[in-house]
Design an enzyme around this catalytic site. Structure first.
Site: not given
Ligand code: NI
Length: 182
Positions: A105, A147-148, A151
């Site tokens: 990341c 993953h995104e 966030h």
């Molecule tokens: Ni990331």
């Protein structure tokens, strides 16, 4: 257009839930997307979420480039994903199957961890102009989206590592390899 600094783990802005975009016609949104794109490119990232540059909106971008002459040893069967802007995303897993995979990341530079993700999922949302997006994907594409979107919910991948023995420095885990961060 401006390349921004990417916030690093420990910054409380990375832990805050992001708000939905309401005005798709605003110049601020267009500028945000351009800035995210140039920032991601400048760092050779595979993905970036708006909170990583300090903007608490539900906007993520991702792009997976596959060079057949330089296969990524981490993801030997990765398929390319065209540059995508995904706004106000909704994820729906399509099966209970989870797959472990190594992630990095831009907000956790220099490290890699083994993270379980849904192997197949549907994602819905909007593109930069407010047009609908509806895709069903698997493998690394599905991993990057999860993953995104994490966030946007204040979740960083180290929080999802099941066994902290599977967490370490990229150069030690994968010496000499060039790996993208998400
Ligand atoms: Ni990331």
């Amino acid at each position: 257009m401006a390349i921004h600094d990417v916030l690093k783990m420990g910054d409380p802005r990375l832990l805050a839930p992001a708000r939905p975009v309401e005005d798709f016609a605003s110049p601020e949104l267009a500028q945000l997307i351009v800035d995210m794109h140039v920032t991601m490119r400048s760092l050779d990232g595979a993905g970036l979420a708006a909170p990583q540059i300090g903007v608490g909106l539900q906007v993520v971008i991702f792009e997976i480039n596959v060079n057949p002459l330089l296969p990524n040893p981490r993801y030997p069967n990765v398929e390319a994903v065209p540059f995508t802007v995904l706004i106000n995303p909704l994820l729906t897993p399509l099966s209970d199957v989870m797959e472990d995979g190594w992630e990095g990341c831009l907000s956790v530079p220099g490290l890699r961890g083994l993270v379980p993700r849904h192997a197949e999922l549907r994602y819905q949302g909007f593109d930069a102009t407010g047009g609908p997006i509806d895709r069903s994907v698997s493998g690394f594409h599905a991993r990057v989206v999860q993953h995104e979107v994490d966030h946007l919910n204040g979740v960083l991948y180290p929080m999802r590592i099941r066994n902290l023995r599977d967490f370490g420095y990229t150069e030690t885990l994968f010496p000499g390899q060039h790996l993208q961060d998400d």
